[in-house]
Every structure is written in C-alpha cells, then in structure tokens.
Design an enzyme around this catalytic site. Sequence first.
Site, PDB file in Angstrom:
ATOM      1  CG  ASN A 111      27.617  30.228  25.509  1.00 42.68           C
ATOM      2  OD1 ASN A 111      28.638  30.507  26.150  1.00 42.68           O
ATOM      3  ND2 ASN A 111      26.414  30.164  26.080  1.00 42.68           N
ATOM      4  CD1 TRP A 112      33.355  28.400  22.592  1.00 46.65           C
ATOM      5  CD2 TRP A 112      35.404  28.840  23.391  1.00 46.65           C
ATOM      6  NE1 TRP A 112      34.210  28.511  21.527  1.00 46.65           N
ATOM      7  CE2 TRP A 112      35.478  28.786  21.982  1.00 46.65           C
ATOM      8  CE3 TRP A 112      36.575  29.101  24.110  1.00 46.65           C
ATOM      9  CZ2 TRP A 112      36.677  28.975  21.286  1.00 46.65           C
ATOM     10  CZ3 TRP A 112      37.763  29.297  23.426  1.00 46.65           C
ATOM     11  CH2 TRP A 112      37.812  29.227  22.025  1.00 46.65           C
ATOM     12  CE  LYS A 113      26.121  26.697  27.292  1.00 46.23           C
ATOM     13  NZ  LYS A 113      24.971  25.858  27.568  1.00 46.23           N
ATOM     14  CG  HIS A 137      22.795  31.323  28.275  1.00 50.47           C
ATOM     15  ND1 HIS A 137      22.534  30.255  29.106  1.00 50.47           N
ATOM     16  CD2 HIS A 137      23.106  30.800  27.067  1.00 50.47           C
ATOM     17  CE1 HIS A 137      22.699  29.131  28.420  1.00 50.47           C
ATOM     18  NE2 HIS A 137      23.042  29.435  27.181  1.00 50.47           N
ATOM     19  CD  GLU A 192      24.001  27.296  30.713  1.00 49.67           C
ATOM     20  OE1 GLU A 192      25.045  27.946  30.545  1.00 49.67           O
ATOM     21  OE2 GLU A 192      23.700  26.291  30.017  1.00 49.67           O
ATOM     22  CD  GLU A 245      20.770  29.321  23.797  1.00 45.06           C
ATOM     23  OE1 GLU A 245      21.626  28.886  23.037  1.00 45.06           O
ATOM     24  OE2 GLU A 245      20.982  29.539  25.003  1.00 45.06           O
ATOM     25  N   GLY A 266      22.070  21.448  26.468  1.00 47.38           N
ATOM     26  CA  GLY A 266      22.966  20.479  27.106  1.00 47.38           C
ATOM     27  C   GLY A 266      22.344  19.126  27.368  1.00 47.38           C
ATOM     28  CB  SER A 322      20.914  19.540  21.895  1.00 45.54           C
ATOM     29  OG  SER A 322      20.989  19.403  23.297  1.00 45.54           O
ATOM     30  N   GLY A 361      26.598  25.408  22.188  1.00 45.79           N
ATOM     31  CA  GLY A 361      27.359  25.179  23.413  1.00 45.79           C
ATOM     32  C   GLY A 361      28.361  24.055  23.210  1.00 45.79           C
ATOM     33  N   GLY A 362      28.001  22.866  23.639  1.00 46.39           N
ATOM     34  CA  GLY A 362      28.915  21.712  23.628  1.00 46.39           C
ATOM     35  C   GLY A 362      29.643  21.502  22.304  1.00 46.39           C
TER      36      GLY A 362
END
Length: 257
Positions: free
Chosen positions: A9-11, A96, A98, A168, A174, A214, A235-236
Amino acid sequence: MRKKVIAGNWKMNKDIHETAGLINELKERIKDFQNEVDVVLCPPFTSLVVAKSLVQGTPMKLGAQNMSQHDDGAYTGEVSARMLTTIGCEYVILGHSERRQYFKETDDLVNAKVKKALKVMLTPIICVGETLEERESGVTDRIIAAQIKGVLHELSSEEIQKCIIAYEPVWAIGTGKNATPDQANQVHKLIRKLVSQLFSWSLAEKLVIQYGGSMNAQNAADLLSQSDIDGGLIGGASLKSDTFMAIVQAGVEARIP
Ligand code: 13P
C-alpha cells in the site's frame, strides 16, 4: 493451503516517474519468483495506468487504495469500481484506518463499497483493527467483532470467498511498533472464528487474512510463519524494492511446511 498475498500500500507516495522507477526495480528482482505468493501493488490512482503497463507479463498484480460506493454520477473527486477494472485493477483496499480516521468512513460505508467491488470482480482487501486506546482498555475482541460483522453484513457465501481481510492494528501503522507475531495471530484466529460463525468453517479456513502495521524485512518471516497470518499489507517497507522483495521472499519461505 492458503496462498500468501503480499500487498504494497503505497499510500500517497510516488508520482508516475517514481512509480516507473520502483516497478522497474521490482521487475528485475521478481523474475526469480514463480507465483509462490500473490504480489499486489497499490499505488495512488494517478499511477495506476502507468503501473498497469509496467506489470504486464510479470507476476505482479494491481490494486487501488479506495473507490466509491456509487456506480457513476455527480460525485466530484470519486472513482468507481468499474473505472478500476477497466484499467486492469484486480484488487482494492477498502476501509483502511486512515480512511476511517481522516475521511470518517464507517463499517456501513465500507460494506457498501465491498458489495460494489464484488459486483465487478474486484477483490476487496478489507481492513479492520483496533486503536491503542481500545487495546489498552481490553476491548480489542469486541471492536474486531463489530467491524467484521459490519463490513461483511449481508454478503453471500460466494462473495465472502472472494474477499481478503487485513488486520491492521491502528497503533502499529507507521509507528515502527508491530504487533508481536503471537498478538497478531490471536486476532487472526478470532477473525477466522467470527467468519466461521457468520458463514461456515469451510469458508473461514480458506479466507486469506493479511497482517499490516510496521511489517518490514526484519519481522516479516516471524509474522508470516504464524498459523493464521496469510500475507502482509505493507506501507512504508513497500516503497523500496529491497525491503519489499525481502518481505515477498519471507512469504515464499513461510509457505514451505
Ligand atoms: P506501515 O507498514 O507503514 O506501518 O503501514 C501499514 C499500512 O497501513 C498498510 O496498509
């Protein structure tokens, strides 16, 4: 055995040039893999068309990060499920945390989006997870149960078979503070049990449940070797080819009994 699904998930990261750069690096490295795991890239909307042309002929598939619950019409800024399939998307992340936190998405709304995605054969990756406050006050199981019931409301047995759930924990996203493999696995088992109560055990045991929060090159092997963790939503660590491919590799090794 459930096939692991490793999704990035590149956001809101990477323009079209950066997208091309990262996918070209991934293409070089992914040649060694033979579909042992499903690999899904979820770049921003603006990168999807470019990404589609670049993943063609590779084992990598494409997903979006969100979509509208409506088919079409006067919904400024929205993108429909059909628009995603016509450019070659096969997956869509829905609900998600977010989106829930910043855009006030509710379980009801996520449920409506899940139904729309399934109608056009998009695989929804449906996110659930508790906040730190909820975990610390001991209500994780109750929160997860309410979310699962809400997002899967009135789905048929055929439909649930096409869904992926992503657990999640919000406090792990993050923050660099992942859930321990055991903490995560316990919630994954709970989700599988809830799905077995709503549908049947034979459907629940086939359901792919990813962990997100994470996950990185160091902790992926431990997380992915748990009995009920069937992949990752990353993510990251999905923004760099070396860390993402290390997680893909961990997924390949974890499937070997
Ligand atoms: P991080 O891997 O950056 O914690 O993000 C997880 C996530 O939100 C994936 O959807």
